[in-house]
Design a protein around this motif. Structure first.
Motif, PDB file in Angstrom:
ATOM      1  N   ALA A 181      30.727  29.223 -38.189  1.00  0.00           N
ATOM      2  CA  ALA A 181      30.307  30.590 -38.481  1.00  0.00           C
ATOM      3  C   ALA A 181      29.314  30.630 -39.637  1.00  0.00           C
ATOM      4  CB  ALA A 181      31.526  31.454 -38.808  1.00  0.00           C
ATOM      5  N   ALA A 182      29.253  29.562 -40.427  1.00  0.00           N
ATOM      6  CA  ALA A 182      28.431  29.547 -41.639  1.00  0.00           C
ATOM      7  C   ALA A 182      27.153  28.721 -41.535  1.00  0.00           C
ATOM      8  CB  ALA A 182      29.263  29.042 -42.816  1.00  0.00           C
ATOM      9  N   ASP A 183      27.136  27.702 -40.664  1.00  0.00           N
ATOM     10  CA  ASP A 183      25.955  26.840 -40.597  1.00  0.00           C
ATOM     11  C   ASP A 183      25.947  26.038 -39.312  1.00  0.00           C
ATOM     12  OD1 ASP A 183      27.995  24.991 -41.180  1.00  0.00           O
ATOM     13  OD2 ASP A 183      26.701  23.764 -42.427  1.00  0.00           O
ATOM     14  N   THR A 184      24.966  25.152 -39.229  1.00  0.00           N
ATOM     15  CA  THR A 184      24.824  24.232 -38.104  1.00  0.00           C
ATOM     16  C   THR A 184      24.796  22.818 -38.662  1.00  0.00           C
ATOM     17  OG1 THR A 184      23.567  25.875 -36.842  1.00  0.00           O
ATOM     18  CG2 THR A 184      23.330  23.582 -36.169  1.00  0.00           C
ATOM     19  N   LEU A 185      25.404  21.904 -37.930  1.00  0.00           N
ATOM     20  CA  LEU A 185      25.369  20.484 -38.294  1.00  0.00           C
ATOM     21  C   LEU A 185      24.729  19.725 -37.140  1.00  0.00           C
ATOM     22  CD1 LEU A 185      28.510  21.620 -39.165  1.00  0.00           C
ATOM     23  CD2 LEU A 185      28.289  19.511 -40.424  1.00  0.00           C
ATOM     24  N   PHE A 186      24.013  18.657 -37.470  1.00  0.00           N
ATOM     25  CA  PHE A 186      23.425  17.785 -36.465  1.00  0.00           C
ATOM     26  C   PHE A 186      24.065  16.419 -36.577  1.00  0.00           C
ATOM     27  CE2 PHE A 186      20.291  21.095 -37.140  1.00  0.00           C
ATOM     28  CZ  PHE A 186      19.990  21.459 -35.833  1.00  0.00           C
ATOM     29  N   LEU A 187      24.245  15.771 -35.435  1.00  0.00           N
ATOM     30  CA  LEU A 187      24.914  14.475 -35.396  1.00  0.00           C
ATOM     31  C   LEU A 187      24.157  13.510 -34.485  1.00  0.00           C
ATOM     32  CD1 LEU A 187      27.287  16.914 -35.029  1.00  0.00           C
ATOM     33  CD2 LEU A 187      28.681  14.977 -35.595  1.00  0.00           C
ATOM     34  N   HIS A 188      24.368  12.238 -34.744  1.00  0.00           N
ATOM     35  CA  HIS A 188      23.851  11.172 -33.891  1.00  0.00           C
ATOM     36  C   HIS A 188      25.014  10.235 -33.592  1.00  0.00           C
ATOM     37  CE1 HIS A 188      20.959   8.287 -32.257  1.00  0.00           C
ATOM     38  NE2 HIS A 188      21.684   7.360 -32.850  1.00  0.00           N
ATOM     39  N   GLU A 189      25.079   9.744 -32.361  1.00  0.00           N
ATOM     40  CA  GLU A 189      26.150   8.826 -31.992  1.00  0.00           C
ATOM     41  C   GLU A 189      25.699   7.391 -32.236  1.00  0.00           C
ATOM     42  OE1 GLU A 189      29.452   8.244 -28.524  1.00  0.00           O
ATOM     43  OE2 GLU A 189      27.439   8.853 -27.902  1.00  0.00           O
ATOM     44  N   PHE A 190      26.362   6.736 -33.157  1.00  0.00           N
ATOM     45  CA  PHE A 190      26.129   5.331 -33.476  1.00  0.00           C
ATOM     46  C   PHE A 190      27.168   4.498 -32.723  1.00  0.00           C
ATOM     47  CE2 PHE A 190      24.147   7.624 -36.912  1.00  0.00           C
ATOM     48  CZ  PHE A 190      23.017   6.867 -37.207  1.00  0.00           C
ATOM     49  N   PRO A 191      27.010   3.179 -32.687  1.00  0.00           N
ATOM     50  CA  PRO A 191      27.998   2.344 -31.985  1.00  0.00           C
ATOM     51  C   PRO A 191      29.438   2.555 -32.473  1.00  0.00           C
ATOM     52  CG  PRO A 191      26.054   1.036 -32.455  1.00  0.00           C
ATOM     53  CD  PRO A 191      25.874   2.376 -33.154  1.00  0.00           C
ATOM     54  N   ASP A 192      29.596   2.916 -33.750  1.00  0.00           N
ATOM     55  CA  ASP A 192      30.948   3.114 -34.279  1.00  0.00           C
ATOM     56  C   ASP A 192      31.382   4.577 -34.301  1.00  0.00           C
ATOM     57  OD1 ASP A 192      29.168   3.806 -36.296  1.00  0.00           O
ATOM     58  OD2 ASP A 192      30.429   3.023 -37.896  1.00  0.00           O
TER      59      ASP A 192
ATOM     60  N   TRP B 280      30.262   9.103 -34.056  1.00  0.00           N
ATOM     61  CA  TRP B 280      29.334  10.163 -34.444  1.00  0.00           C
ATOM     62  C   TRP B 280      29.197  10.231 -35.961  1.00  0.00           C
ATOM     63  CZ3 TRP B 280      26.366  12.630 -31.035  1.00  0.00           C
ATOM     64  CH2 TRP B 280      26.738  12.604 -29.698  1.00  0.00           C
ATOM     65  N   ARG B 281      27.967  10.398 -36.445  1.00  0.00           N
ATOM     66  CA  ARG B 281      27.675  10.549 -37.869  1.00  0.00           C
ATOM     67  C   ARG B 281      26.791  11.777 -38.063  1.00  0.00           C
ATOM     68  NH1 ARG B 281      31.455   7.950 -38.415  1.00  0.00           N
ATOM     69  NH2 ARG B 281      31.610   5.733 -38.777  1.00  0.00           N
ATOM     70  N   ILE B 282      26.952  12.414 -39.200  1.00  0.00           N
ATOM     71  CA  ILE B 282      26.199  13.624 -39.540  1.00  0.00           C
ATOM     72  C   ILE B 282      24.785  13.251 -39.964  1.00  0.00           C
ATOM     73  CG2 ILE B 282      26.127  15.652 -41.050  1.00  0.00           C
ATOM     74  CD1 ILE B 282      28.619  15.529 -39.188  1.00  0.00           C
ATOM     75  N   THR B 283      23.791  13.856 -39.309  1.00  0.00           N
ATOM     76  CA  THR B 283      22.388  13.641 -39.703  1.00  0.00           C
ATOM     77  C   THR B 283      21.835  14.856 -40.444  1.00  0.00           C
ATOM     78  OG1 THR B 283      21.588  14.427 -37.548  1.00  0.00           O
ATOM     79  CG2 THR B 283      21.917  12.033 -37.822  1.00  0.00           C
ATOM     80  N   GLY B 284      22.502  15.991 -40.307  1.00  0.00           N
ATOM     81  CA  GLY B 284      22.095  17.196 -41.017  1.00  0.00           C
ATOM     82  C   GLY B 284      23.276  18.123 -41.194  1.00  0.00           C
TER      83      GLY B 284
ATOM     84  N   GLN C 173      12.885  26.307 -33.557  1.00  0.00           N
ATOM     85  CA  GLN C 173      12.985  24.863 -33.410  1.00  0.00           C
ATOM     86  C   GLN C 173      13.203  24.108 -34.716  1.00  0.00           C
ATOM     87  OE1 GLN C 173       9.399  23.787 -31.417  1.00  0.00           O
ATOM     88  NE2 GLN C 173      10.139  24.480 -29.433  1.00  0.00           N
ATOM     89  N   VAL C 174      13.043  24.746 -35.850  1.00  0.00           N
ATOM     90  CA  VAL C 174      13.117  24.061 -37.141  1.00  0.00           C
ATOM     91  C   VAL C 174      14.295  24.611 -37.951  1.00  0.00           C
ATOM     92  CG1 VAL C 174      11.902  23.577 -39.290  1.00  0.00           C
ATOM     93  CG2 VAL C 174      10.634  23.661 -37.144  1.00  0.00           C
ATOM     94  N   TYR C 175      15.047  23.701 -38.563  1.00  0.00           N
ATOM     95  CA  TYR C 175      16.168  24.065 -39.414  1.00  0.00           C
ATOM     96  C   TYR C 175      15.919  23.542 -40.823  1.00  0.00           C
ATOM     97  CZ  TYR C 175      19.183  25.429 -35.525  1.00  0.00           C
ATOM     98  OH  TYR C 175      19.726  26.073 -34.454  1.00  0.00           O
ATOM     99  N   ASP C 176      16.326  24.317 -41.814  1.00  0.00           N
ATOM    100  CA  ASP C 176      16.367  23.848 -43.198  1.00  0.00           C
ATOM    101  C   ASP C 176      17.799  23.417 -43.476  1.00  0.00           C
ATOM    102  OD1 ASP C 176      13.672  24.437 -43.833  1.00  0.00           O
ATOM    103  OD2 ASP C 176      14.166  26.530 -44.141  1.00  0.00           O
ATOM    104  N   CYS C 177      17.962  22.196 -43.975  1.00  0.00           N
ATOM    105  CA  CYS C 177      19.297  21.637 -44.176  1.00  0.00           C
ATOM    106  C   CYS C 177      19.506  21.241 -45.641  1.00  0.00           C
ATOM    107  CB  CYS C 177      19.489  20.399 -43.305  1.00  0.00           C
ATOM    108  SG  CYS C 177      19.322  20.725 -41.530  1.00  0.00           S
ATOM    109  N   THR C 178      20.728  21.433 -46.116  1.00  0.00           N
ATOM    110  CA  THR C 178      21.108  21.011 -47.448  1.00  0.00           C
ATOM    111  C   THR C 178      21.187  19.491 -47.534  1.00  0.00           C
ATOM    112  OG1 THR C 178      22.398  23.022 -47.705  1.00  0.00           O
ATOM    113  CG2 THR C 178      22.874  21.251 -49.224  1.00  0.00           C
ATOM    114  N   ILE C 179      21.758  18.887 -46.502  1.00  0.00           N
ATOM    115  CA  ILE C 179      21.869  17.429 -46.413  1.00  0.00           C
ATOM    116  C   ILE C 179      21.155  16.984 -45.144  1.00  0.00           C
ATOM    117  CG2 ILE C 179      23.453  15.489 -46.042  1.00  0.00           C
ATOM    118  CD1 ILE C 179      25.540  16.989 -47.624  1.00  0.00           C
ATOM    119  N   GLY C 180      20.331  15.965 -45.260  1.00  0.00           N
ATOM    120  CA  GLY C 180      19.623  15.448 -44.096  1.00  0.00           C
ATOM    121  C   GLY C 180      18.647  16.473 -43.558  1.00  0.00           C
ATOM    122  N   GLY C 181      18.506  16.482 -42.281  1.00  0.00           N
ATOM    123  CA  GLY C 181      17.594  17.437 -41.688  1.00  0.00           C
ATOM    124  C   GLY C 181      17.463  17.287 -40.203  1.00  0.00           C
ATOM    125  N   ARG C 182      16.691  18.175 -39.681  1.00  0.00           N
ATOM    126  CA  ARG C 182      16.461  18.192 -38.238  1.00  0.00           C
ATOM    127  C   ARG C 182      15.099  18.735 -37.985  1.00  0.00           C
ATOM    128  NH1 ARG C 182      17.359  15.785 -33.784  1.00  0.00           N
ATOM    129  NH2 ARG C 182      17.381  17.133 -32.044  1.00  0.00           N
TER     130      ARG C 182
END
Length: 125
Positions: free
Chosen positions: A90-101, A103-107, A116-125
């Motif tokens: 309800a507060a934000d959006t997170l982006f993830l990528h699936e690594f071999p071990d 899912w990890r947070i990328t944003g 199409q563009v997001y401003d992120c506190t950590i990482g980005g997209r």
């Protein structure tokens, strides 16, 4: 003739399904784990859930100060496209990528700037 029409319909269905996002409980669980550990103030665990590039981008200050700025709302959904995912709270959006071990947070702490563009506190997209 019926066989050709059936094949065309089946092919059209497959093309439409392949381009769509799917729900992913694994991606949603990873996003929720990040939000939960960040809210609990357990920086070591929360930072371990970040993708290496997102963690490295935090610079010399490191991960812990950035965690204080990430919203802690429960994750309500996640959509997956191959090895990329978007989780929403309800507060934000997170982006993830699936690594071999897993899912990890990328944003994290991301808010749309436009369609199409997001401003992120950590990482980005």
């Amino acid at each position: 003739m019926h066989k050709v029409i059936g094949s065309v319909i089946a092919a059209a269905f497959l093309v439409s399904v392949v381009g769509c996002a799917a729900d992913s409980p694994d991606a949603q669980a990873a996003a929720q784990a990040f939000v939960t550990t960040a809210a609990a103030g357990t920086a070591v665990e929360a930072c371990a859930l970040l993708a290496p590039r997102a963690r490295d981008a935090l610079g010399p200050a490191g991960c812990q100060p950035a965690l204080a700025t990430v919203p802690h709302a429960p994750v309500v959904s996640a959509s997956v496209w191959s090895d990329e995912a978007q989780a929403r709270s309800a507060a934000d959006t997170l982006f993830l990528h699936e690594f071999p071990d897993g899912w990890r947070i990328t944003g994290a702490g991301c808010h749309p700037r436009n369609e199409q563009v997001y401003d992120c506190t950590i990482g980005g997209r």
